[in-house]
Write a protein that holds these residues in place. Structure first.
Motif, PDB file in Angstrom:
ATOM      1  N   UNK A 246       6.986  15.522   5.367  1.00 32.91           N
ATOM      2  CA  UNK A 246       7.812  14.342   5.155  1.00 32.91           C
ATOM      3  C   UNK A 246       8.817  14.046   6.245  1.00 32.91           C
ATOM      4  N   UNK A 247       8.817  14.835   7.331  1.00 28.57           N
ATOM      5  CA  UNK A 247       9.817  14.657   8.389  1.00 28.57           C
ATOM      6  C   UNK A 247       9.828  13.223   8.927  1.00 28.57           C
ATOM      7  N   UNK A 248       8.652  12.659   9.177  1.00 23.22           N
ATOM      8  CA  UNK A 248       8.583  11.338   9.812  1.00 23.22           C
ATOM      9  C   UNK A 248       8.089  10.252   8.866  1.00 23.22           C
ATOM     10  N   UNK A 249       8.221  10.457   7.560  1.00 22.81           N
ATOM     11  CA  UNK A 249       7.722   9.473   6.607  1.00 22.81           C
ATOM     12  C   UNK A 249       8.816   8.513   6.131  1.00 22.81           C
ATOM     13  N   UNK A 250      10.069   8.803   6.485  1.00 19.00           N
ATOM     14  CA  UNK A 250      11.177   7.968   6.015  1.00 19.00           C
ATOM     15  C   UNK A 250      11.126   6.577   6.659  1.00 19.00           C
ATOM     16  N   UNK A 251      11.521   5.534   5.928  1.00 13.90           N
ATOM     17  CA  UNK A 251      11.489   4.166   6.475  1.00 13.90           C
ATOM     18  C   UNK A 251      12.308   4.002   7.751  1.00 13.90           C
ATOM     19  N   UNK A 252      13.483   4.661   7.834  1.00 10.48           N
ATOM     20  CA  UNK A 252      14.291   4.513   9.044  1.00 10.48           C
ATOM     21  C   UNK A 252      13.679   5.256  10.227  1.00 10.48           C
ATOM     22  N   UNK A 253      12.834   6.269   9.953  1.00 11.38           N
ATOM     23  CA  UNK A 253      12.100   6.916  11.039  1.00 11.38           C
ATOM     24  C   UNK A 253      11.043   5.975  11.603  1.00 11.38           C
ATOM     25  N   UNK A 254      10.395   5.229  10.718  1.00  4.30           N
ATOM     26  CA  UNK A 254       9.439   4.209  11.176  1.00  4.30           C
ATOM     27  C   UNK A 254      10.145   3.196  12.058  1.00  4.30           C
ATOM     28  N   UNK A 255      11.347   2.799  11.647  1.00  3.25           N
ATOM     29  CA  UNK A 255      12.108   1.820  12.414  1.00  3.25           C
ATOM     30  C   UNK A 255      12.377   2.332  13.831  1.00  3.25           C
ATOM     31  N   UNK A 256      12.818   3.587  13.929  1.00  7.40           N
ATOM     32  CA  UNK A 256      13.101   4.183  15.239  1.00  7.40           C
ATOM     33  C   UNK A 256      11.821   4.327  16.060  1.00  7.40           C
ATOM     34  N   UNK A 401       5.708  10.775  -1.427  1.00  4.55           N
ATOM     35  CA  UNK A 401       4.512  10.237  -2.059  1.00  4.55           C
ATOM     36  C   UNK A 401       3.778   9.229  -1.170  1.00  4.55           C
ATOM     37  N   UNK A 402       4.398   8.814  -0.078  1.00  9.38           N
ATOM     38  CA  UNK A 402       3.749   7.883   0.844  1.00  9.38           C
ATOM     39  C   UNK A 402       2.833   8.604   1.831  1.00  9.38           C
ATOM     40  N   UNK A 403       2.933   9.931   1.873  1.00  9.00           N
ATOM     41  CA  UNK A 403       2.226  10.678   2.912  1.00  9.00           C
ATOM     42  C   UNK A 403       0.697  10.562   2.830  1.00  9.00           C
ATOM     43  N   UNK A 404       0.060  10.750   1.656  1.00  4.44           N
ATOM     44  CA  UNK A 404      -1.411  10.632   1.632  1.00  4.44           C
ATOM     45  C   UNK A 404      -1.908   9.277   2.124  1.00  4.44           C
ATOM     46  N   UNK A 405      -1.278   8.203   1.667  1.00  2.98           N
ATOM     47  CA  UNK A 405      -1.708   6.869   2.100  1.00  2.98           C
ATOM     48  C   UNK A 405      -1.528   6.692   3.601  1.00  2.98           C
ATOM     49  N   UNK A 418      -6.906   0.098  -1.125  1.00  2.00           N
ATOM     50  CA  UNK A 418      -5.520  -0.213  -1.504  1.00  2.00           C
ATOM     51  C   UNK A 418      -5.259   0.180  -2.955  1.00  2.00           C
ATOM     52  N   UNK A 419      -6.302   0.085  -3.803  1.00  2.00           N
ATOM     53  CA  UNK A 419      -6.136   0.502  -5.192  1.00  2.00           C
ATOM     54  C   UNK A 419      -5.845   2.001  -5.275  1.00  2.00           C
ATOM     55  N   UNK A 420      -6.556   2.763  -4.450  1.00  2.00           N
ATOM     56  CA  UNK A 420      -6.340   4.206  -4.435  1.00  2.00           C
ATOM     57  C   UNK A 420      -4.950   4.555  -3.936  1.00  2.00           C
ATOM     58  N   UNK A 421      -4.522   3.884  -2.866  1.00  2.00           N
ATOM     59  CA  UNK A 421      -3.188   4.150  -2.307  1.00  2.00           C
ATOM     60  C   UNK A 421      -2.105   3.817  -3.324  1.00  2.00           C
ATOM     61  N   UNK A 422      -2.227   2.662  -3.969  1.00  2.00           N
ATOM     62  CA  UNK A 422      -1.231   2.244  -4.962  1.00  2.00           C
ATOM     63  C   UNK A 422      -1.208   3.212  -6.135  1.00  2.00           C
ATOM     64  N   UNK A 423      -2.400   3.575  -6.638  1.00  2.00           N
ATOM     65  CA  UNK A 423      -2.477   4.474  -7.794  1.00  2.00           C
ATOM     66  C   UNK A 423      -1.853   5.830  -7.482  1.00  2.00           C
ATOM     67  N   UNK A 424      -2.156   6.382  -6.300  1.00  2.26           N
ATOM     68  CA  UNK A 424      -1.608   7.682  -5.926  1.00  2.26           C
ATOM     69  C   UNK A 424      -0.096   7.655  -5.844  1.00  2.26           C
ATOM     70  N   UNK A 425       0.447   6.613  -5.214  1.00  2.99           N
ATOM     71  CA  UNK A 425       1.904   6.495  -5.066  1.00  2.99           C
ATOM     72  C   UNK A 425       2.572   6.313  -6.423  1.00  2.99           C
TER      73      UNK A 425
END
Length: 492
Positions: A246-256, A401-405, A418-425
């Motif tokens: 989860x180190x780089x999964x945070x939204x602000x990490x995506x921003x950077x 929980x965003x990591x698998x997707x 997308x159904x699988x990603x949504x269901x997993x999350x």
């Protein structure tokens, strides 16, 4: 006015000036304000991403954790280093894709990858819910450090108010340009403080690190070993695995990451970051030094171990430097997270409702949402409640929980729908909510299982279930997928 307050105010003024100057005349649209024009070089990107890992927690909570738990604290250094290996391969792919498709937020990434506006909205909601507690914790840490460092002249409440106003002002004016420049000052000051104290205190009070460890082994040996149950070696390893993912999964990490100028800048970042994480080791040294020097701290008092050691060892001007480091270590992450929230909500919710919004107006709308997020965070910081504790407990289990997707989306041939990603999350988040609200864990459900199973971090179980659901739903017959498509269109 005492010298410690003067030093803290001086650092704030300098940083405010530098931040505002850095963003002056550059924030004409959303891309400039939120992403710095996607032109951040290796050095700036390094300090920007590092600022997300090294906050006031390094001066308070981490020292207190070392004081109470000893060797178990090393999981923090370990997971960051391992996570950087993953980031070396992931971040360049994310950056290239974001530039190719002109993405502005984490929600944009998932929406584009899975061709699902609903997924983009879901990611946005998850991200905001996960980030707000992080801002709250940063503000509360700021209040604690500034109050103590000012010798009680500035109350914690006043410090939180002032800190919130400062971060909102320079965030609105300078955007990511300003945050990246202040991160440079903050990291140099924080690292210098921890390096000096982490080496000086063990030698000053215990004739060296080795002698300190030996003395602790005679007085409180339990902090130098993993227990057979609880914070055991199994817990240590499973927690490292979970946190590293989860180190780089945070939204602000995506921003950077979006803001980086090139893949090379990101790779350099991940190569150097494990060395930078050694700063955490010096926090641990400070906590261990306090075990023998201030032996009677308990509960939340242990978070003040560093500042109390400084009180009894140094003159007030050193205390002022600690306060300045803690203040800046809170302001920079708060700024980046407020920018992230504003850009996410604007890009994935507001613009989809009003697609003809100009780029400049999008930037202004994002600023408004950043102000709203700051007000909510300020309120929660001053009015902690059971609900806030609940949010803090589930924050990391939410975002992981965003990591698998994410991982599946980066494959050359992504079989996940997308159904699988949504269901997993959704399933992963639901389990995290239930677990936090009821205290349900594997240990409470199956207390008779062997300890090596019970001690596995519960977040890892949630992530595994998420991945299984993601795969299973993605492999369902097309008829079921078609029905889910209709459901999504109905929701949107």
């Amino acid at each position: 006015m005492n010298i410690s307050i003067t030093i803290m105010i001086s650092f704030v003024i300098v940083c405010m000036y530098w931040a505002i100057k850095a963003g002056r005349g550059k924030n004409e649209n959303m891309e400039e304000w939120a992403l710095g024009g996607r032109g951040m070089g290796a050095i700036v990107t390094f300090f920007l991403l590092a600022g997300e890992f090294f906050t006031a927690f390094s001066l308070t909570g981490l020292v207190g954790l070392a004081y109470n738990s000893g060797i178990a604290t090393l999981y923090i250094m370990t997971y960051i280093s391992i996570g950087c290996v993953l980031g070396y391969f992931l971040l360049p792919k994310i950056r290239r894709y974001s530039k190719e498709h002109n993405l502005m937020s984490q929600g944009d990434f998932f929406e584009k990858k899975y061709t699902s506006p609903f997924l983009g909205k879901l990611i946005t909601v998850v991200g905001v819910v996960a980030i707000v507690p992080m801002i709250v914790m940063a503000l509360k840490g700021l209040g604690l450090i500034v109050s103590v460092a000012s010798y009680g002249v500035i109350s914690s409440t006043t410090a939180i108010w002032i800190g919130s106003i400062i971060v909102v002002i320079y965030t609105l004016i300078s955007g990511l340009h300003g945050s990246s420049r202040v991160a440079l000052i903050k990291d140099i000051l924080t690292f210098g403080v921890l390096l000096f104290l982490g080496l000086y205190l063990p030698f000053h009070y215990h004739d060296g690190v080795g002698s300190m460890i030996k003395n602790i082994s005679e007085v409180k040996p339990q902090v130098l070993f993993f227990p057979d149950a609880g914070l055991s070696l199994v817990w240590f390893i499973s927690t490292i695995i979970l946190m590293a993912l989860g180190v780089y999964i945070w939204p602000h990490t995506f921003l950077s990451t979006y803001a980086a100028k090139s893949d090379k800048a990101l790779r350099k970042n991940t190569i150097l970051m494990p060395l930078y994480s050694l700063m955490q080791l010096f926090s641990c040294f400070i906590g261990l030094a306090a075990i023998l020097t201030i032996p009677n701290l308990s509960g939340a008092e242990s978070d003040l171990a560093l500042i109390q050691l400084v009180f009894q060892t140094f003159d007030p001007w050193v205390v002022g430097l600690i306060g300045a480091a803690g203040l800046l270590a809170s302001l920079v992450p708060c700024s980046v997270m407020l920018i992230t929230i504003g850009s996410m909500i604007t890009s994935n919710i507001y613009v989809q409702l009003k697609p003809n919004t100009s780029a400049r107006k999008q930037m202004n709308i994002a600023r408004y949402f950043a102000i709203i997020a700051a007000i909510i965070s300020l309120y929660l910081s001053l009015n902690s409640s059971g609900a806030l504790v609940l949010l803090q407990l589930i924050s990391y289990n939410f975002i992981i929980q965003l990591f698998p997707a994410l991982i599946f989306s980066l494959l050359k041939t992504n079989f996940v729908t997308k159904q699988g990603a949504i269901a997993g999350i959704v399933v992963g988040i639901s389990i995290a909510l239930i677990s936090a609200a009821t205290g349900t864990t594997i240990a409470t459900l199956f207390p008779n299982l062997p300890s090596f199973i019970l001690d596995i971090n519960n977040g890892l179980y949630m992530l595994i279930i998420n991945a299984i659901i993601t795969i299973v739903v993605s492999l369902l017959p097309q008829k079921a997928a078609s029905e889910n498509n209709s459901l999504e269109r109905g929701i949107i």
